[in-house]
Design an enzyme around this catalytic site. Structure first.
Site, PDB file in Angstrom:
ATOM      1  N   GLY A  50       0.782  -1.240   0.000  1.00  0.00           N
ATOM      2  CA  GLY A  50       0.000   0.000   0.000  1.00  0.00           C
ATOM      3  C   GLY A  50       0.811   1.286   0.000  1.00  0.00           C
ATOM      4  CG  ASP A 109      -7.689  -0.262   9.856  1.00  0.00           C
ATOM      5  OD1 ASP A 109      -8.377  -0.349  10.868  1.00  0.00           O
ATOM      6  OD2 ASP A 109      -8.169  -0.442   8.727  1.00  0.00           O
ATOM      7  CE  LYS A 137     -10.533   3.257   7.375  1.00  0.00           C
ATOM      8  NZ  LYS A 137     -10.972   1.953   6.832  1.00  0.00           N
ATOM      9  CG  PHE A 158     -12.977  -0.739   2.342  1.00  0.00           C
ATOM     10  CD1 PHE A 158     -12.235  -1.374   3.326  1.00  0.00           C
ATOM     11  CD2 PHE A 158     -12.581  -0.869   1.033  1.00  0.00           C
ATOM     12  CE1 PHE A 158     -11.119  -2.147   2.993  1.00  0.00           C
ATOM     13  CE2 PHE A 158     -11.471  -1.627   0.685  1.00  0.00           C
ATOM     14  CZ  PHE A 158     -10.744  -2.265   1.675  1.00  0.00           C
ATOM     15  CG  ASP A 165      -5.523  -3.735  -1.743  1.00  0.00           C
ATOM     16  OD1 ASP A 165      -5.233  -3.284  -0.605  1.00  0.00           O
ATOM     17  OD2 ASP A 165      -5.727  -4.948  -1.956  1.00  0.00           O
ATOM     18  NE  ARG A 171      -2.076  -3.093  -4.114  1.00  0.00           N
ATOM     19  CZ  ARG A 171      -2.148  -3.295  -2.800  1.00  0.00           C
ATOM     20  NH1 ARG A 171      -2.098  -2.281  -1.974  1.00  0.00           N
ATOM     21  NH2 ARG A 171      -2.269  -4.514  -2.314  1.00  0.00           N
TER      22      ARG A 171
END
Ligand code: PRP
Length: 187
Positions: A50, A109, A137, A158, A165, A171
């Site tokens: 990512g 996250d 997040k 999301f 992705d 991406r």
């Protein structure tokens, strides 16, 4: 997975972070790192996959010598929820002993990935380790993790694009967008 083969935008509910906001944020993070690491030659470690887009833009906003390396760590599987498991898929090429390390992440996250990765890298005796994350997040956090450099707080939706992705797709979407729930509920 339902994905329009022609236009990715059709799969997006709305834009969350525009290209301009991304550019401004990455420039700010680059300035902060430049000021803190002048003359220190930091080693930036991007956590694949990512973070590769963020890493590419961030290094061009850092105006002091630095080197790069990459690690691949898997925690999500291919869906939208973290599995809670962390696996090293690709280790570093570099010996980090005595180096000033900056971990470059796209998103913080649950914190599971970094709460594993940071102590693991500490055992290799770097001079220092700091974390730079583009997105945070905080409402999803299961394990506390401190980010030294933080881009943008995002809600618990999301999101995809700019390296992030869904099932390895999107991406290459150039901004951050919220994916239509129908894309992942009609698999
Ligand atoms: C994402 C992201 C972070 C991690 C953060 O990677 O890039 O590495 O999850 O989640 P956590 O705080 O809940 O641990 P992912 O495993 O989706 O792999 P990818 O970067 O290859 O998409």
């Amino acid at each position: 997975m339902k994905q329009d083969p022609v236009c990715m935008k059709n799969d997006m509910l709305r834009t969350l972070v525009t290209r301009e906001e991304l550019e401004t944020t990455v420039a700010r993070l680059g300035r902060e790192i430049t000021e803190d690491y002048r003359g220190k030659n930091p080693l930036l470690i991007a956590v694949l996959k990512g973070a590769f887009v963020f890493m590419a833009d961030l290094i061009r906003q850092i105006d002091t010598p630095c080197t790069l390396d990459f690690m691949a760590v898997s925690s999500y599987g291919s869906g939208t929820e973290s599995s809670g498991r962390v696996k090293i898929v690709k280790d570093l090429d570099t010996n980090i002993e005595g180096k000033d390390v900056i971990i470059v992440e796209d998103i913080l996250d649950s914190g599971v990935t970094l709460s594993y990765l940071i102590p693991m890298l500490q055992t290799r005796r770097p001079a220092s380790i700091r974390l730079c994350t583009l997105f945070d997040k905080p409402t999803r956090r299961k394990v506390p993790v401190y980010a030294d450099y933080k881009g943008i707080e995002v809600p618990n939706e999301f999101i995809v694009g700019y390296g992030l992705d869904y099932g390895e797709h999107y991406r290459n979407y150039p901004e951050i967008a919220v994916l239509k729930p129908s894309v992942y509920s009609e698999e």
